[in-house]
Design a protein around this motif. Structure first.
Motif, PDB file in Angstrom:
ATOM      1  N   SER A  98       0.833  -1.193   0.000  1.00 59.55           N
ATOM      2  CA  SER A  98       0.000   0.000   0.000  1.00 59.55           C
ATOM      3  C   SER A  98       0.869   1.246   0.000  1.00 59.55           C
ATOM      4  O   SER A  98       1.988   1.248   0.520  1.00 59.55           O
ATOM      5  CB  SER A  98      -0.930  -0.005   1.219  1.00 59.55           C
ATOM      6  OG  SER A  98      -0.200  -0.300   2.399  1.00 59.55           O
ATOM      7  N   ASP A  99       0.369   2.287  -0.622  1.00 61.58           N
ATOM      8  CA  ASP A  99       1.054   3.587  -0.616  1.00 61.58           C
ATOM      9  C   ASP A  99       0.726   4.240   0.728  1.00 61.58           C
ATOM     10  O   ASP A  99      -0.156   5.096   0.836  1.00 61.58           O
ATOM     11  CB  ASP A  99       0.550   4.440  -1.785  1.00 61.58           C
ATOM     12  CG  ASP A  99       1.379   5.698  -1.982  1.00 61.58           C
ATOM     13  OD1 ASP A  99       2.607   5.626  -1.829  1.00 61.58           O
ATOM     14  OD2 ASP A  99       0.788   6.757  -2.281  1.00 61.58           O
ATOM     15  N   TRP A 100       1.478   3.843   1.750  1.00 56.54           N
ATOM     16  CA  TRP A 100       1.082   4.108   3.137  1.00 56.54           C
ATOM     17  C   TRP A 100       2.322   4.214   4.008  1.00 56.54           C
ATOM     18  O   TRP A 100       3.292   3.480   3.816  1.00 56.54           O
ATOM     19  CB  TRP A 100       0.190   2.962   3.617  1.00 56.54           C
ATOM     20  CG  TRP A 100      -0.368   3.084   4.993  1.00 56.54           C
ATOM     21  CD1 TRP A 100       0.081   2.440   6.114  1.00 56.54           C
ATOM     22  CD2 TRP A 100      -1.481   3.865   5.409  1.00 56.54           C
ATOM     23  NE1 TRP A 100      -0.686   2.768   7.199  1.00 56.54           N
ATOM     24  CE2 TRP A 100      -1.657   3.653   6.797  1.00 56.54           C
ATOM     25  CE3 TRP A 100      -2.353   4.732   4.750  1.00 56.54           C
ATOM     26  CZ2 TRP A 100      -2.672   4.268   7.534  1.00 56.54           C
ATOM     27  CZ3 TRP A 100      -3.358   5.343   5.476  1.00 56.54           C
ATOM     28  CH2 TRP A 100      -3.515   5.115   6.851  1.00 56.54           C
ATOM     29  N   ASP A 101       2.323   5.067   4.953  1.00 53.83           N
ATOM     30  CA  ASP A 101       3.360   5.305   5.976  1.00 53.83           C
ATOM     31  C   ASP A 101       4.762   5.118   5.421  1.00 53.83           C
ATOM     32  O   ASP A 101       5.122   5.634   4.369  1.00 53.83           O
ATOM     33  CB  ASP A 101       3.090   4.490   7.248  1.00 53.83           C
ATOM     34  CG  ASP A 101       3.148   2.962   7.108  1.00 53.83           C
ATOM     35  OD1 ASP A 101       3.957   2.449   6.351  1.00 53.83           O
ATOM     36  OD2 ASP A 101       2.375   2.292   7.810  1.00 53.83           O
ATOM     37  N   GLY A 102       5.612   4.347   6.124  1.00 53.36           N
ATOM     38  CA  GLY A 102       7.003   4.219   5.713  1.00 53.36           C
ATOM     39  C   GLY A 102       7.212   3.434   4.441  1.00 53.36           C
ATOM     40  O   GLY A 102       8.293   3.505   3.836  1.00 53.36           O
ATOM     41  N   TYR A 103       6.188   2.673   4.001  1.00 54.29           N
ATOM     42  CA  TYR A 103       6.308   1.971   2.725  1.00 54.29           C
ATOM     43  C   TYR A 103       6.591   2.960   1.595  1.00 54.29           C
ATOM     44  O   TYR A 103       7.199   2.603   0.580  1.00 54.29           O
ATOM     45  CB  TYR A 103       5.019   1.214   2.398  1.00 54.29           C
ATOM     46  CG  TYR A 103       4.697   0.028   3.282  1.00 54.29           C
ATOM     47  CD1 TYR A 103       5.444  -0.281   4.418  1.00 54.29           C
ATOM     48  CD2 TYR A 103       3.614  -0.795   2.980  1.00 54.29           C
ATOM     49  CE1 TYR A 103       5.129  -1.370   5.216  1.00 54.29           C
ATOM     50  CE2 TYR A 103       3.284  -1.892   3.771  1.00 54.29           C
ATOM     51  CZ  TYR A 103       4.038  -2.173   4.888  1.00 54.29           C
ATOM     52  OH  TYR A 103       3.716  -3.250   5.672  1.00 54.29           O
ATOM     53  N   ASP A 122      10.784  -1.048  -7.804  1.00 56.31           N
ATOM     54  CA  ASP A 122      11.032  -2.176  -6.900  1.00 56.31           C
ATOM     55  C   ASP A 122       9.788  -3.026  -6.711  1.00 56.31           C
ATOM     56  O   ASP A 122       9.817  -4.042  -6.015  1.00 56.31           O
ATOM     57  CB  ASP A 122      11.484  -1.678  -5.523  1.00 56.31           C
ATOM     58  CG  ASP A 122      12.597  -0.649  -5.625  1.00 56.31           C
ATOM     59  OD1 ASP A 122      13.589  -0.936  -6.309  1.00 56.31           O
ATOM     60  OD2 ASP A 122      12.453   0.437  -5.031  1.00 56.31           O
ATOM     61  N   GLY A 123       8.674  -2.570  -7.290  1.00 57.93           N
ATOM     62  CA  GLY A 123       7.385  -3.216  -7.108  1.00 57.93           C
ATOM     63  C   GLY A 123       6.309  -2.195  -7.406  1.00 57.93           C
ATOM     64  O   GLY A 123       6.499  -1.271  -8.202  1.00 57.93           O
ATOM     65  N   PHE A 124       5.187  -2.321  -6.717  1.00 55.65           N
ATOM     66  CA  PHE A 124       4.075  -1.399  -6.948  1.00 55.65           C
ATOM     67  C   PHE A 124       3.505  -0.937  -5.608  1.00 55.65           C
ATOM     68  O   PHE A 124       3.286  -1.746  -4.704  1.00 55.65           O
ATOM     69  CB  PHE A 124       2.981  -2.077  -7.770  1.00 55.65           C
ATOM     70  CG  PHE A 124       3.448  -2.495  -9.140  1.00 55.65           C
ATOM     71  CD1 PHE A 124       3.528  -1.579 -10.177  1.00 55.65           C
ATOM     72  CD2 PHE A 124       3.827  -3.812  -9.384  1.00 55.65           C
ATOM     73  CE1 PHE A 124       3.975  -1.960 -11.439  1.00 55.65           C
ATOM     74  CE2 PHE A 124       4.270  -4.201 -10.640  1.00 55.65           C
ATOM     75  CZ  PHE A 124       4.348  -3.279 -11.676  1.00 55.65           C
ATOM     76  N   ARG A 125       3.294   0.386  -5.488  1.00 54.69           N
ATOM     77  CA  ARG A 125       2.612   0.948  -4.322  1.00 54.69           C
ATOM     78  C   ARG A 125       1.170   1.240  -4.726  1.00 54.69           C
ATOM     79  O   ARG A 125       0.920   1.987  -5.676  1.00 54.69           O
ATOM     80  CB  ARG A 125       3.307   2.219  -3.834  1.00 54.69           C
ATOM     81  CG  ARG A 125       4.668   1.997  -3.226  1.00 54.69           C
ATOM     82  CD  ARG A 125       5.053   3.126  -2.269  1.00 54.69           C
ATOM     83  NE  ARG A 125       4.731   4.440  -2.759  1.00 54.69           N
ATOM     84  CZ  ARG A 125       5.560   5.220  -3.469  1.00 54.69           C
ATOM     85  NH1 ARG A 125       6.763   4.771  -3.776  1.00 54.69           N
ATOM     86  NH2 ARG A 125       5.179   6.416  -3.857  1.00 54.69           N
ATOM     87  N   ILE A 126       0.242   0.692  -3.965  1.00 58.68           N
ATOM     88  CA  ILE A 126      -1.172   0.741  -4.305  1.00 58.68           C
ATOM     89  C   ILE A 126      -1.837   1.928  -3.610  1.00 58.68           C
ATOM     90  O   ILE A 126      -1.669   2.139  -2.405  1.00 58.68           O
ATOM     91  CB  ILE A 126      -1.864  -0.579  -3.911  1.00 58.68           C
ATOM     92  CG1 ILE A 126      -1.112  -1.780  -4.505  1.00 58.68           C
ATOM     93  CG2 ILE A 126      -3.310  -0.561  -4.350  1.00 58.68           C
ATOM     94  CD1 ILE A 126      -0.899  -1.721  -6.005  1.00 58.68           C
ATOM     95  N   ARG A 127      -2.606   2.672  -4.365  1.00 56.20           N
ATOM     96  CA  ARG A 127      -3.224   3.908  -3.879  1.00 56.20           C
ATOM     97  C   ARG A 127      -4.092   3.663  -2.640  1.00 56.20           C
ATOM     98  O   ARG A 127      -4.851   2.699  -2.573  1.00 56.20           O
ATOM     99  CB  ARG A 127      -4.073   4.527  -4.993  1.00 56.20           C
ATOM    100  CG  ARG A 127      -4.762   5.830  -4.598  1.00 56.20           C
ATOM    101  CD  ARG A 127      -5.538   6.407  -5.776  1.00 56.20           C
ATOM    102  NE  ARG A 127      -6.243   7.608  -5.379  1.00 56.20           N
ATOM    103  CZ  ARG A 127      -5.705   8.817  -5.312  1.00 56.20           C
ATOM    104  NH1 ARG A 127      -4.428   8.982  -5.612  1.00 56.20           N
ATOM    105  NH2 ARG A 127      -6.414   9.869  -4.951  1.00 56.20           N
ATOM    106  N   THR A 128      -3.975   4.561  -1.675  1.00 55.70           N
ATOM    107  CA  THR A 128      -4.800   4.522  -0.462  1.00 55.70           C
ATOM    108  C   THR A 128      -5.568   5.834  -0.331  1.00 55.70           C
ATOM    109  O   THR A 128      -5.122   6.889  -0.806  1.00 55.70           O
ATOM    110  CB  THR A 128      -3.941   4.318   0.796  1.00 55.70           C
ATOM    111  OG1 THR A 128      -2.995   5.396   0.892  1.00 55.70           O
ATOM    112  CG2 THR A 128      -3.189   3.003   0.753  1.00 55.70           C
ATOM    113  N   THR A 129      -6.713   5.768   0.325  1.00 60.01           N
ATOM    114  CA  THR A 129      -7.539   6.958   0.552  1.00 60.01           C
ATOM    115  C   THR A 129      -8.057   6.929   1.981  1.00 60.01           C
ATOM    116  O   THR A 129      -8.545   5.892   2.452  1.00 60.01           O
ATOM    117  CB  THR A 129      -8.733   6.999  -0.423  1.00 60.01           C
ATOM    118  OG1 THR A 129      -8.261   6.920  -1.775  1.00 60.01           O
ATOM    119  CG2 THR A 129      -9.522   8.294  -0.240  1.00 60.01           C
ATOM    120  N   ALA A 130      -7.941   8.071   2.653  1.00 58.81           N
ATOM    121  CA  ALA A 130      -8.451   8.198   4.022  1.00 58.81           C
ATOM    122  C   ALA A 130      -9.417   9.377   4.087  1.00 58.81           C
ATOM    123  O   ALA A 130      -9.399  10.258   3.215  1.00 58.81           O
ATOM    124  CB  ALA A 130      -7.292   8.411   4.997  1.00 58.81           C
TER     125      ALA A 130
END
Length: 551
Positions: free
Chosen positions: A323-328, A337-345
């Motif tokens: 997830s496209d989240w915190d320290g990730y 290096d991979g894929f960061r997946i969109r997050t919504t808050a």
């Protein structure tokens, strides 16, 4: 390079304890990295809890070798911390040590702490308290990610605004925040064809089947909800038209947590084959990475600030779907290096009720964190697309995995991270030495009892007061007299046997003033001798003749 005395205990640096937390793994990694990569001639360890020395030495030996001399500093020897120059505290709890340092002057040494979880009440209070504690420009709180740092900055900005409004404060010294990531020992994580074949055979997974690996504690409340991961894998399996396997490593603190995690996962991925690691040992962690094609971790929780597991997977050469989240966001580069997946808050301002309920103890921390996580959305279909692409394309997996492994080695190995700590301590030492000298002072929140309660006695002992023996004592009779039950008290730090004998010798000649008696003693011991006279008077050895009138 400058160094620090490490505040050493077992719990903060031992990942071999039953059911370790992420901070235990991070602490063990740091200590192991310090022993291996610190540019110092001597190690300084502060035994702040006065633990059994052999147990601490056993921990060091397990993580070592300890190939340089060691200086041990006991709990009460804060003045000895100056020899190291700085103190490393494995938590954000700096304010108490800042107050304790005042007794030796604010420049005696630097204080550095590090963030892990920052959402719990007592940690929020510790961090907020930095604004009113006597922290200096040569102190720092190390944040392990930019996202974590922004969260701390948001907290401090809110507290500073309150202080300014409440007290009309013209200036609030800012707390110094520095971003240094956590590290891993990248050499531990090597993908081995034999381990891959062994785990797949053990788990009844075909050699060519697509496998995702999840590592982390099993908790829907304080880690991540497995539903989005399971749903993404289910969609990927349907698109690929063949079974997908999902390996879990991590375990849970409680049996009910593990059952809830598994039930939540299976509800979203009925056609995904789940396999659970048999234990949570480091050896299993290091080898089970070989069984996987992709690392999957869709974190949704405010519990973490960094997240070590993606970096461990990167070190093993696994492409990551996170997830496209915190320290990730600091570790996995999207499309590289991979894929960061969109997050919504939800937007800021829509969570006050959750914070209030937690603050008033109407809900637990786990419930609070879990509620916030339920309101964090992860784009499941974007995750499914990433997983499908990686499972279907070995060349893509190899390319992203190689990039991930190179990044882990170049940016997150402890041999790279430890010098960042030492560079920070060198800069803090420079600031300390350049600042104007600060005298020692008392903590106003913990005042001298004889100052705070000065209105209780008839009078305080003065240098002009006359001290005399109540009767002729020999050394033996005085010693027996003061050896009666309940008289001596180690916590009161009373005059020792030699000092009591010296007082007896001086007063045997005749009465003296308090000032005259103290003039015959060592300057560094005078405060203890002076108040010791009151103690000896309390139990009938001395008589104090004060010229003060009773009010």
């Amino acid at each position: 390079m400058n160094q620090a005395a490490l505040q050493l205990n077992i719990e903060a640096y031992d990942a071999s304890i039953p059911k370790p937390m992420g901070r235990n793994s991070a602490g063990e990694g740091f200590l192991r990295g310090w022993l291996a990569h610190a540019d110092v001639e001597r190690f300084h360890f502060w035994n702040v809890q006065n633990l059994d020395r052999p147990s601490l030495e056993a921990l060091l030996d397990r993580l070592g070798p300890v190939d340089r001399p060691v200086t041990w500093i006991s709990r009460g020897e804060r003045e000895s911390l100056a020899a190291a120059g700085a103190v490393y505290i494995p938590t954000p709890e700096l304010r108490g040590e800042a107050w304790a340092r005042l007794a030796f002057g604010g420049q005696a040494y630097s204080l550095t702490g590090v963030t892990h979880t920052i959402a719990e009440t007592y940690i929020l209070e510790e961090i907020a308290g930095m604004l009113t504690a006597p922290l200096e420009p040569w102190d720092a709180l190390i944040c392990t990610s930019e996202s974590g740092r922004k969260a701390v900055e948001s907290l401090l900005a809110g507290v500073a605004a309150y202080i300014q409004e409440r007290f009309d404060a013209a200036r609030i010294p800012p707390a110094q925040l520095v971003t240094i990531p956590l590290g891993v020992h990248t050499a531990d994580f090597i993908r081995d064809p034999e381990a891959r074949a062994g785990w797949r055979e053990r788990f009844d997974i075909p050699p060519d089947a697509p496998v995702a690996l999840h590592m982390g504690r099993f908790s829907t409340e304080t880690k991540m909800h497995p539903g989005p991961m399971g749903l993404a894998l289910q969609i990927a399996a349907e698109r690929l038209g063949k079974p997908v396997y999902w390996i879990w490593f991590g375990g849970a603190r409680r049996t009910e947590d593990a059952k809830a995690f598994e039930a939540a996962a299976r509800a979203f991925c009925p056609d995904v084959e789940i396999r659970i690691a048999p234990d949570t040992t480091a050896a299993t962690r290091d080898s089970i990475l070989s069984a996987a094609d992709v690392f999957l971790s869709l974190s949704d929780n405010i519990q973490e600030t960094f997240g070590l597991t993606p970096v461990e997977a990167m070190a093993a050469g696994l492409p990551c779907v996170v997830s496209d989240w915190d320290g990730y966001r600091d570790t996995v580069r999207h499309g590289v290096d991979g894929f960061r997946i969109r997050t919504t808050a939800p937007r800021p301002g829509l969570g006050g009720d959750l914070a209030y309920a937690y603050a008033q103890r109407a809900i637990s921390y786990d419930t609070y964190a879990g509620a916030a996580a339920r309101l964090t959305s992860i784009d499941v279909y974007e995750a499914a697309e990433a997983l499908t692409a990686l499972f279907a394309d070995p060349d893509l997996r190899a390319r992203l995995g190689a990039s991930a492994q190179a990044r882990a080695r170049e940016s997150f190995d402890w041999r790279v991270v430890i010098p960042q700590y030492q560079a920070l301590w060198t800069e803090l030492a420079r600031r300390r030495s350049a600042a104007a000298r600060q005298p020692s002072m008392e903590n106003p929140y913990r005042p001298d009892p004889f100052r705070m309660f000065a209105g209780y006695p008839s009078a305080a002992l003065k240098p002009s007061d006359i001290v005399s023996l109540t009767r002729p004592f020999t050394l033996a009779t005085m010693t027996d007299h003061l050896a009666r039950p309940g008289v001596d008290d180690p916590a009161a730090r009373l005059p020792d046997a030699a000092e009591r004998a010296a007082i007896l010798s001086l007063l045997s000649v005749g009465p003296r003033t308090v000032g005259a008696l103290l003039a015959e003693t060592s300057p560094d011991r005078r405060p203890f001798i002076e108040r010791g006279l009151v103690w000896m008077a309390k139990f009938g050895v001395l008589r104090l003749n004060s010229r003060s009138t009773r009010t």
